[in-house]
Enzyme design. Structure first.
Site, PDB file in Angstrom:
ATOM      1  CD  GLN A   1      -2.223  -8.751   4.435  1.00  0.00           C
ATOM      2  OE1 GLN A   1      -3.052  -7.862   4.495  1.00  0.00           O
ATOM      3  NE2 GLN A   1      -0.968  -8.526   4.084  1.00  0.00           N
TER       4      GLN A   1
ATOM      5  CG  LEU B   1       7.084   1.215  -0.962  1.00  0.00           C
ATOM      6  CD1 LEU B   1       7.685   0.956  -2.338  1.00  0.00           C
ATOM      7  CD2 LEU B   1       6.195   0.061  -0.545  1.00  0.00           C
TER       8      LEU B   1
ATOM      9  CB  SER C   1       4.450  -0.754  10.467  1.00  0.00           C
ATOM     10  OG  SER C   1       3.190  -0.199  10.154  1.00  0.00           O
TER      11      SER C   1
ATOM     12  CG  HIS D   1       7.138  -2.312   1.887  1.00  0.00           C
ATOM     13  ND1 HIS D   1       6.972  -1.178   2.642  1.00  0.00           N
ATOM     14  CD2 HIS D   1       5.924  -2.926   1.868  1.00  0.00           C
ATOM     15  CE1 HIS D   1       5.731  -1.098   3.061  1.00  0.00           C
ATOM     16  NE2 HIS D   1       5.065  -2.141   2.620  1.00  0.00           N
TER      17      HIS D   1
ATOM     18  N   GLY E   1       4.917 -10.479   4.144  1.00  0.00           N
ATOM     19  CA  GLY E   1       5.648 -10.499   5.412  1.00  0.00           C
ATOM     20  C   GLY E   1       4.809 -11.098   6.534  1.00  0.00           C
TER      21      GLY E   1
ATOM     22  NE  ARG F   1      -2.377   1.701  10.283  1.00  0.00           N
ATOM     23  CZ  ARG F   1      -2.768   0.708   9.490  1.00  0.00           C
ATOM     24  NH1 ARG F   1      -1.977  -0.336   9.339  1.00  0.00           N
ATOM     25  NH2 ARG F   1      -3.921   0.755   8.850  1.00  0.00           N
TER      26      ARG F   1
ATOM     27  CG  MET G   1      -1.933  -1.184   1.119  1.00  0.00           C
ATOM     28  SD  MET G   1      -3.488  -0.904   1.962  1.00  0.00           S
ATOM     29  CE  MET G   1      -2.934  -0.714   3.619  1.00  0.00           C
TER      30      MET G   1
ATOM     31  CE  LYS H   1       3.795  -4.236  10.637  1.00  0.00           C
ATOM     32  NZ  LYS H   1       2.389  -4.339  10.543  1.00  0.00           N
ATOM     33  CG  ASP H   2       0.258  -7.163   7.893  1.00  0.00           C
ATOM     34  OD1 ASP H   2      -0.401  -6.546   8.736  1.00  0.00           O
ATOM     35  OD2 ASP H   2       1.115  -6.626   7.166  1.00  0.00           O
TER      36      ASP H   2
HETATM   37  O1  PAF Z   1      -0.278  -5.829   3.642  1.00  0.00           O
HETATM   38  C1  PAF Z   1      -0.652  -4.872   2.926  1.00  0.00           C
HETATM   39  O2  PAF Z   1       0.057  -3.891   2.730  1.00  0.00           O
HETATM   40  C2  PAF Z   1      -2.017  -4.929   2.268  1.00  0.00           C
HETATM   41  O3  PAF Z   1      -2.948  -5.542   3.094  1.00  0.00           O
HETATM   42  C3  PAF Z   1      -1.993  -5.603   0.876  1.00  0.00           C
HETATM   43  C4  PAF Z   1      -1.623  -7.062   0.959  1.00  0.00           C
HETATM   44  C5  PAF Z   1      -1.030  -4.854  -0.022  1.00  0.00           C
HETATM   45  C6  PAF Z   1      -3.392  -5.505   0.258  1.00  0.00           C
HETATM   46  O4  PAF Z   1      -3.821  -4.181   0.136  1.00  0.00           O
END
Ligand code: PAF
Length: 298
Positions: free
Chosen positions: A171, A48, A203, A52, A165, A205, A45, A167-168
């Site tokens: 996800q 970076l 992150s 990333h 990653g 954030r 998203m 971290k999520d």
């Molecule tokens: O992990 C993220 O940055 C987002 O959830 C992703 C996988 C790019 C989907 O928008």
């Protein structure tokens, strides 16, 4: 030795001429030029950072050409303010990705991804119940929105490998589930959490933290790391309480949840022996900024 010659010898997949592409039509024609190379994909998203970079570097070293997407997906935000304040720095991102040797930076608009009259932003996914715990109930709709964008990106990019990653963590587990369930022939590559020297999980954030919050944030990792030594020495409930108290002992931090979960089903456990692999997951507020982290316990 000349940079180009050096890269050809030691990093044959490094692409010097990265393309920045904003529309699907453009992406399709660039995708054709990649021929039968193994395509690695790093969805992001934007905003970076070194986390990333570690995914992109790995993809560049393992694939013939790497596509990075940069798209702040509105359908995965359950909080409008979070969506509006999410950092957007496409020019910086573009230079960052180019320097890492990716072939394409795909940065579509919301209209390209979810054109009016289509149902891409309405699809409902089977997430195998992996969204029932942790982030799921606290961010209603988040994982379904994430599945909408990831499947849409997979259909556009058509990668062989995709890098995510840990971290999520939730996800990642959900993506592995629906990739298998929907029969995508894409290899999902799990990459370890990238941390700063002080332990803070990297992150986008983190850019939103004030200096005082940034100073406090490494206490999250410091606290959850202590849980590794708690395994089997006290009950799971006591460990969750102890870690929560450790985090909250820094007045600049506020724990939303700490859970100790089965690493495969993500279901919180009551006993250390309930699953072969356990993970501690947490979400913590530093002011208005919500940070997540996790650690393998066994
Ligand atoms: O992990 C993220 O940055 C987002 O959830 C992703 C996988 C790019 C989907 O928008």
């Amino acid at each position: 030795m000349q940079k180009t010659k050096f890269l050809r010898m030691f990093a044959p997949n490094f692409i010097l001429e990265m393309k920045v592409v904003k529309t699907l039509a453009e992406f399709d024609s660039v995708r054709k030029t990649l021929g039968d190379k193994t395509i690695g994909f790093v969805p992001t998203m934007g905003a970076l950072h070194e986390g990333h970079a570690s995914l992109i570097r790995r993809a560049v070293s393992e694939c013939g050409a790497v596509v990075v997407s940069d798209f702040v997906n509105p359908t995965q935000f359950n909080n409008k303010n979070d969506f509006n304040t999410y950092p957007r720095v496409l020019e910086e991102d573009s230079a960052f990705v180019k320097a890492l040797g990716a072939a394409v930076l795909f940065a579509p608009s919301v209209e390209e991804m979810y054109p009016a009259g289509t149902d891409y932003d309405k699809k409902v996914f089977d997430l195998g119940g992996l969204d029932k715990y942790g982030e799921g109930p606290r961010r209603p709709g988040h994982f379904n929105g994430m599945a909408q964008v990831v499947t849409r990106l997979f259909d556009i990019v058509r990668p062989d490998m995709a890098y995510f990653g840990e971290k999520d963590y939730q996800q990642l587990a959900i993506i592995e589930y629906f990739v298998k369930k929907l029969g995508y022939g894409i290899k999902i590559v799990r990459c370890p959490i990238a941390r700063g020297a002080d332990g803070l999980a990297l992150s986008s954030r983190n850019k939103l933290l004030t200096p005082a919050q940034r100073e406090a944030a490494p206490n999250i990792y410091r606290s959850i790391s202590k849980a590794v030594d708690m395994v089997g020495k006290m009950s799971v409930k006591e460990a969750v309480k102890a870690v929560t108290e450790l985090i909250d002992s820094d007045s600049r931090l506020r724990t939303e949840y700490v859970e100790i979960v089965d690493a495969s089903t993500l279901r919180p456990v009551a006993d250390w022996n309930e699953a072969g692999h356990l993970r501690l997951t947490c979400a913590v507020y530093a002011g208005q900024v919500r940070l997540i982290d996790n650690i393998a316990l066994k």
